[in-house]
Structures are given as structure tokens and as C-alpha cells.
Design an enzyme around this catalytic site. Structure first.
Site, PDB file in Angstrom:
ATOM      1  CG  ASP A  46       2.982  -2.588   9.046  1.00 37.43           C
ATOM      2  OD1 ASP A  46       1.916  -3.326   9.085  1.00 37.43           O
ATOM      3  OD2 ASP A  46       3.194  -2.348   7.842  1.00 37.43           O
ATOM      4  N   GLY A  66       0.985  -1.322   0.116  1.00 36.72           N
ATOM      5  CA  GLY A  66      -0.150   0.087  -0.001  1.00 36.72           C
ATOM      6  C   GLY A  66       0.928   1.169   0.228  1.00 36.72           C
TER       7      GLY A  66
END
Length: 621
Positions: A133, A20
Site C-alpha cells: 500500500d 479507512g
């Protein structure tokens, strides 16, 4: 983008992935003649100056990390509107591809991969870098079994700007910690929760929570209990299940306090599981090595221009020297241009003398350009080399080496007598951490203080060493006799218990026909029973309902000198204890009528004149 050069040195060769935030390309670094990975930011991020500033800052912060289990960041740059990061190129598969292709992994392999991830997190957290993340997509597994974590620090720049990007959540909500799901503060323990999810997926082949939307998954992270991995896949060692469940605690205070602590438990599990087997080795062979990038046309052209320049110099020499000298010179130049190329041998892990011998046999030279501390490599052994093993270079090329100085040693601080909190801060400040904790009674140290430690204070150990601590539980409880609390006011009973290091564990109110409200009417254990200090006591306290008796008493003071007053005092003893109910001065010969009230079937009234006992009356209702 293919064929384009960034920064005048990184030739883009092929796209290898994307997410992304960015697209990932394999590229060739023409300056250092090596393969690198280039992460190119997607166009929607390059218009936000504040984001770009944070992105560069976080990338530069991540570039400080140097660890075998971290993908190294080499460079951060900009080419026109293209913003990019240059990183180490790792030949292998993502952990997501490995689990998707192989299904649940053997417990030992899963623990081994999680251990290496915790190594990377421990190194990053000690350098004040939080990943934010952690997920299988950001973990690369090499055929050798070495694990490397990528994208350290980059997620923070994204999460500081936005949580969504055209409807797609940055990162993956399946690996979010509860604090990330609620939008709260995320720190080191958030990484440990995400690692717990990754370990859960390796062991079971699925994530703990699924849903129809990212929002529904986030809610489950906040509200639903995790099904233990052993329930989904029987046979997982209990110790490994405990590691997963502790990492997945919703309350961050109940999770592992540090990556080092989680690594410690994973190491213990690995020791219990023994050596790796053939099944693990076969699973890791997930991808063959990609072909080595072709030499760029630009490097060929630059080489041709260089050779052309040499021949121009030769031509000028022909004019100045005799024909024989020219022929000799041409041969020398041809020898220089046609220097044989040789593959660079792998000398990482060898001692310096061994590395020099290996390079010398390949007609290469060496130069030690730096020395670094390393927790695993002994002093004098090679940590890294440039160019890397397998690259081709001309004979005589100088290979740059980085050599180990061995583990960095620090002195173990004296922790005896400190509180656990003080000891924990002292250890972390010195590059150490606590290992096992044991609790025992001590007459010399109050509860919560450190009684002993191992290694002892003053010993010099490697950074990251775990120090085992023994914490005091206070003195050993002693036996005492249970006092009588019946008839005492509730507050007085509590004070009596505190003086004996006891407490009221259960207090219940009920009506009493004998004792007034607020007085103890029964106790367990009973008075006179042998009990240990610290014992819990059950009390029943009157809520009221007792009848108060009343009776008049007449006192006639003896005659005497009228100007000398007599001190009259009346003490009453009933079921609630001793009380002085009257105290005044009177003249000799006075007759005093007093109304006395008491609780219980009977009471004793004692009369004192000028402090001397005069008489006693028994009062009955």
C-alpha cells in the site's frame, strides 16, 4: 478516546489523522516517558477473529524492521475491544500534504525522496516484508528532509480479508499495480510500481491515471499507456523519466527486479543533479514542530503518592532519632526530591567518547545496551538513544545508547562461469546484489555465462554492495561463404544453415514451373557471397506447379554365366539433386525397360553394373 490510557502506559492526547482502516492518535508513553503514535483499528475490523490474527502477525513482522527510513513499530496490544499498534511518532507532514501544498516538486527533491523510499523497501523486502500500500499518505517527510515509510505489512492483513470497506477501497486504486487491480499475486515488484506512481505524482503534481470510479482507474492501470512525465512537465531529466517509466511497466518482468536496482538508478540520477539548493530546503519547511505533550495527570498523581510515602518514612525517622538528625535528614530528603531536571542532549551520530563527554557536561551518565551493524555509521558511533534528545530528565539519569558495529562485511562469491540467473541468486543469498551489466563476446565462456566481476571474489564488502558483472555473448562471429541452397528441400536447407550458425529469417512460398513443392527456388544472400556467422537468410520455397518430364530407357545386360546375377543400378541427377531411381538384380542378357521421371529441362541418367560405371544418358524434355 482522548485522555484514555491503553495498556496501562499509553495516554491518548489528541487525534492526528485517520484512514479507512484505523484512527491515529498522539499519545504519551508513561513507562519510557516519550511521545508515540497509536493506531487504533476501526470497530468494523475487530469482530473478525481471522483478520485480527493476521493483523497481529503482520504487525509483529513489521516490528522486525529497523531502518532510518521506516517508522518503527514498538508494540501491539488490546484494551477491551480496542486493538492498537504503537509506533514511532514522526514530526512532519505526509508526502501527500507536501505535494498538495507545494505542487510539483523539483526533480532533485523528488528523486531524493524516492531514493529514501527505495531504501526502506529494499530493507523490508530483504526481511520478507511487502508493503502492498505504498502511497503518499503513508510516507512522512520531516523538516530535515528525512523520509519515513509507515504501515509496513499491515495492508496484507486487510487485503487478505477484503478489498472494500463499506464501499471505500482499502488503500488507493490510483497507486495500485496492474496485478493488484486484477486481483492477482502481489509481491515486491508491486511495491516498485506503486513507488513509480508516487514519483510520477511528485514530478507532475498528478497521478498517471484518473477516472470517475475506482473501477475505471483500475482498468486504466491494466490497459492504458502512461503519458511520460516529461510530456506534462518539460525539464525533467531524461534519466529520471526512464526510472519512472521502467517502474510503471505493466508487465512485472520488465520492471525493476528489486528495490536495490531501482535505488541504484535513483542514486545515479542524484549524483548527476548535484547538491541540494535553497529551494529544496524551503519546501521541506512545511510544518513547525507540534507542542510537546503535557505531563499526564496520572503521572503527577503517582509522583505525589511517591513523595507522600517518603515523608511518612521521614516522620517515622523523627520518632527514632534526635531532633538535629531529623533536621539533617529532612534537608537530605528535600535535596533528593528537588533534583534539578535537564534536557537530554542529542548524541546520535557522535562517537562513544564524544557522547560520554556531552552527557557528562549535562550531569548525565550513559550505558551502551546494544551494538548493531549499520551501513552508514562508522564503528563506535551512536545509532540511537533512550530517552530521546529534547526530553527532560533528572540530573544523574542514565541514558541508554545503541552503538554501531559498522557495516556487516561479507565475502564476495566467485561468480565467473555461472549463468546470470545463478549469479543473481548467489548474490542475493549472500546479502549482495548485482550492479551494472555489460555484455561482450568471449571465446572461453558460452553465451549467458559470467566472464568477470567487480569486486573480485573473496573481497570483503558491506552487505548490500552492488557487484558489476560482464556477461558473455558467446564467441565473436566469423566470416564464412554462403552455400548454395537452391534445389534443396526446405528441411535440408535449414539443416545446412544451422551447421553454419545461420538461420532463415524470412521464408516465402510461390509457384515454380521448374521446382516441385517444398524445394528452395531462390536465396538472399546469393551462393558464394561472404557472410558472417549468425547472418539471417531469406528463402523462397516452391508451392508447386513444376512439370515432371518422363522418358523410357532400355538397358541390355551383357551375356555371361546365367547363374551369376548382375546388380543393375540407375542414378538420376536433375535440378532437385542426385537420386537412385532403380536398383535390382538381373540375369545376364536380360533386356530391361525403365521409365525415368525428372524435373527441369534436362537430367543425367548413369547406369552401374555390379557397382561399375557402364554408361550415361542425357535426358531432355
Amino acid at each position: 478516546m482522548l485522555g484514555k490510557s491503553l495498556g496501562g502506559r499509553y495516554e491518548i492526547q489528541e487525534k492526528v489523522g485517520g484512514g479507512g482502516m484505523a484512527l491515529v492518535y498522539r499519545a504519551h508513553d508513561t513507562f519510557l516517558n516519550r511521545t508515540v503514535a497509536v493506531k487504533l483499528l476501526r470497530s468494523q475490523f475487530v469482530e473478525d477473529e481471522e483478520f485480527l490474527r493476521r493483523f497481529r502477525r503482520e504487525a509483529q513482522s513489521a516490528a522486525r524492521l529497523t531502518h532510518p527510513n521506516v517508522v518503527n513499530v514498538y508494540d501491539v496490544g488490546q484494551e477491551g475491544s480496542s486493538h492498537y499498534i504503537v509506533m514511532e511518532f514522526v514530526e512532519g507532514s505526509t508526502l501527500k500534504e507536501l505535494v498538495r501544498g507545494k505542487g510539483p516538486l523539483p526533480p532533485r527533491l523528488a528523486a531524493k525522496i524516492a531514493y529514501q523510499i527505495s531504501e526502506a523497501l529494499d530493507h523490508a523486502h530483504r526481511n520478507q516484508v511487502v508493503h502492498r500500500d505504498i502511497k503518499p499518505h503513508n510516507i512522512l517527510v520531516m523538516p530535515s528532509g528525512t523520509v519515513k515509510v509507515t504501515d509496513f505489512g499491515i495492508a496484507r492483513a486487510v487485503s487478505d480479508t477484503t478489498l472494500t470497506n463499506t464501499g471505500n477501497i482499502i488503500g488507493s486504486v490510483h497507486y495500485f499495480s496492474p496485478e493488484q487491480a486484477r486481483g492477482g499475486f502481489t509481491g515486491e515488484k508491486s511495491d516498485l510500481y506503486s513507488l513509480g506512481v508516487v514519483l510520477y505524482e511528485m514530478l507532475t503534481g498528478t497521478v498517471p491515471f484518473k477516472g470517475d470510479s475506482p473501477f475505471s482507474v483500475a482498468i486504466k492501470h491494466l490497459q492504458e499507456d502512461v503519458v511520460p512525465p516529461g510530456d506534462l512537465r518539460p525539464g525533467i531529466p531524461e534519466g529520471l523519466v526512464r526510472v519512472v517509466m521502467k517502474a510503471l511497466e505493466k508487465d512485472s518482468l520488465k520492471r525493476y527486479r528489486s528495490a536495490a536496482e531501482m535505488k541504484h538508478d535513483l542514486g545515479r540520477v542524484l549524483r548527476d543533479l548535484g547538491d541540494e539548493d535553497e529551494e529544496e530546503m524551503q519546501i521541506l519547511k512545511v510544518r513547525s514542530q507540534p507542542p510537546r505533550p503535557k505531563e499526564s495527570m496520572e503521572s503527577v498523581r503517582s509522583g505525589s503518592r511517591r513523595i507522600g510515602s517518603v515523608w511518612k518514612l521521614v516522620a517515622a525517622g523523627i520518632v527514632l532519632v534526635a531532633l538535629g538528625t531529623v533536621i539533617y535528614g529532612v534537608r537530605l530528603i528535600q535535596d533528593w526530591v528537588n533534583v534539578p531536571v535537564v534536557p537530554v542532549p542529542d548524541v546520535v551520530g557522535l562517537s562513544l567518547s564524544e557522547a560520554e563527554d556531552v552527557l557528562r557536561k549535562e550531569r548525565l551518565s550513559s550505558l551502551v545496551i546494544a551494538e548493531k551493524h549499520d551501513e552508514k555509521a562508522p564503528v563506535g558511533f551512536i545509532l540511537s538513544q533512550d530517552p530521546e534528545a529534547g526530553e527532560t530528565v533528572k540530573e544523574g539519569r542514565e541514558i541508554k545508547l545503541v552503538m554501531s558495529m559498522g557495516p556487516e562485511l561479507v565475502a564476495v562469491p566467485d561468480l565467473v562461469g555461472k549463468t546470470f540467473r545463478e549469479a543473481d541468486l548467489t548474490l542475493k543469498g549472500g546479502g549482495l546484489d548485482f550492479g551494472s551489466l555489460d555484455y561482450q563476446h568471449s571465446d572461453d565462456f558460452e553465451e549467458g555465462k559470467i566472464v568477470s566481476q567487480s569486486p573480485r571474489a573473496g573481497n570483503r564488502v558491506s552487505k548490500g554492495t552492488l557487484v558489476d558483472l560482464v556477461v558473455s555473448k558467446g564467441p565473436e562471429p566469423r566470416e564464412t561463404v554462403m552455400p548454395s541452397l537452391v534445389g534443396l528441400r526446405y528441411e535440408a536447407a535449414l539443416e545446412e544453415l544451422r551447421s553454419l550458425k545461420m538461420e532463415a529469417s524470412s521464408v516465402r512460398e510461390e509457384p515454380s514451373a521448374v521446382y516441385p513443392a517444398g524445394y528452395v527456388i531462390s536465396q538472399t544472400p546469393s551462393a558464394g557471397s561472404p557472410v558472417m556467422e549468425g547472418a539471417a537468410v531469406n528463402l523462397k520455397v516452391s508451392s508447386g506447379g513444376a512439370t515432371q518430364n518422363s522418358k523410357d530407357i532400355i538397358v541390355v545386360l551383357p551375356s555371361g554365366q546365367e547363374d551369376e546375377l548382375v546388380d543393375l543400378r540407375l542414378d538420376l541427377h536433375d535440378i532437385t539433386g542426385d537420386h537412385t531411381v532403380y536398383a535390382q538384380k538381373h540375369r545376364p542378357g536380360d533386356v530391361i525397360r525403365m521409365t525415368i521421371q525428372w524435373y527441369g529441362p534436362e537430367a543425367r541418367a548413369r547406369i552401374y553394373l555390379d557397382g561399375v560405371f557402364h554408361r550415361e544418358s542425357i535426358l531432355r524434355g
